[in-house]
Design an enzyme around this catalytic site. Sequence first.
Site, PDB file in Angstrom:
ATOM      1  CE1 TYR A  14      -3.829  -2.291   0.485  1.00 46.41           C
ATOM      2  CE2 TYR A  14      -2.487  -3.304   2.201  1.00 46.41           C
ATOM      3  CZ  TYR A  14      -3.579  -3.334   1.363  1.00 46.41           C
ATOM      4  OH  TYR A  14      -4.431  -4.405   1.392  1.00 46.41           O
ATOM      5  CG  HIS A  19      -6.878   5.004   1.563  1.00 43.74           C
ATOM      6  ND1 HIS A  19      -7.624   6.149   1.744  1.00 43.74           N
ATOM      7  CD2 HIS A  19      -7.641   4.004   2.087  1.00 43.74           C
ATOM      8  CE1 HIS A  19      -8.771   5.851   2.328  1.00 43.74           C
ATOM      9  NE2 HIS A  19      -8.799   4.558   2.555  1.00 43.74           N
ATOM     10  CG  PHE A  64      -5.214  -2.783   7.349  1.00 47.50           C
ATOM     11  CD1 PHE A  64      -4.689  -2.591   6.082  1.00 47.50           C
ATOM     12  CD2 PHE A  64      -4.723  -3.823   8.120  1.00 47.50           C
ATOM     13  CE1 PHE A  64      -3.706  -3.426   5.580  1.00 47.50           C
ATOM     14  CE2 PHE A  64      -3.742  -4.663   7.632  1.00 47.50           C
ATOM     15  CZ  PHE A  64      -3.233  -4.464   6.360  1.00 47.50           C
ATOM     16  CG  ASN A  66     -11.925   0.974   7.018  1.00 47.62           C
ATOM     17  OD1 ASN A  66     -11.433   1.928   6.413  1.00 47.62           O
ATOM     18  ND2 ASN A  66     -12.707   0.101   6.425  1.00 47.62           N
TER      19      ASN A  66
END
EC number: 3.1.1.29
Length: 183
Positions: A14, A19, A64, A66
């Site tokens: 990632y 993000h 992560f 969330n």
Amino acid sequence: MKMLVGLGNPGKKYSHTRHNIGFKVLEELARRHQIEKEESRYDAIVGHLRINQEKLLLVKPLTFMNLSGKAVRPLFNWFKLELSELLVVYDDMDLPPGTVRIRASGGTGGHKGMQSICESLGSRDFPRIRIGIGRPPGGAIDWVLGEFSESEKPLMQDAIEKAASAIECWVKSGIDASMNAYN
């Protein structure tokens, strides 16, 4: 002491996604200022540095996106901070790519990482910097977990540098000065 939280997802998979722009801003600050100490604490990597003698904690949650509040609240409590001493940097699909917006407080705009932090702290009354990544042509999940195109990269690098400068201004002169200079 102030705490700066950059939102992103952990892991190499990632590291260059839209993000993870919050992580990139922290990395720019670490490049500009010498990290005095780095530690793993409460589901986060925490870097310690100083800007004009002000101690600043750079926090990258290892949860992560969330679940970002799970890492932020224990650190916030451990260091006995006030909401005004917290600043969160994150991506925003509602802003055009490369746009930087600083606010003293506000809503979550549907951003799951911000929702998690606001819920864990029981407040939305803390400073934040949103960095525009634009609206996706398709699905939101694929967009935020996708990497910037070659044409977007220079624009986003400029936004990262501008956000880092806005944070330096916040540390030295407060959120109002940062908003006036960088919005």
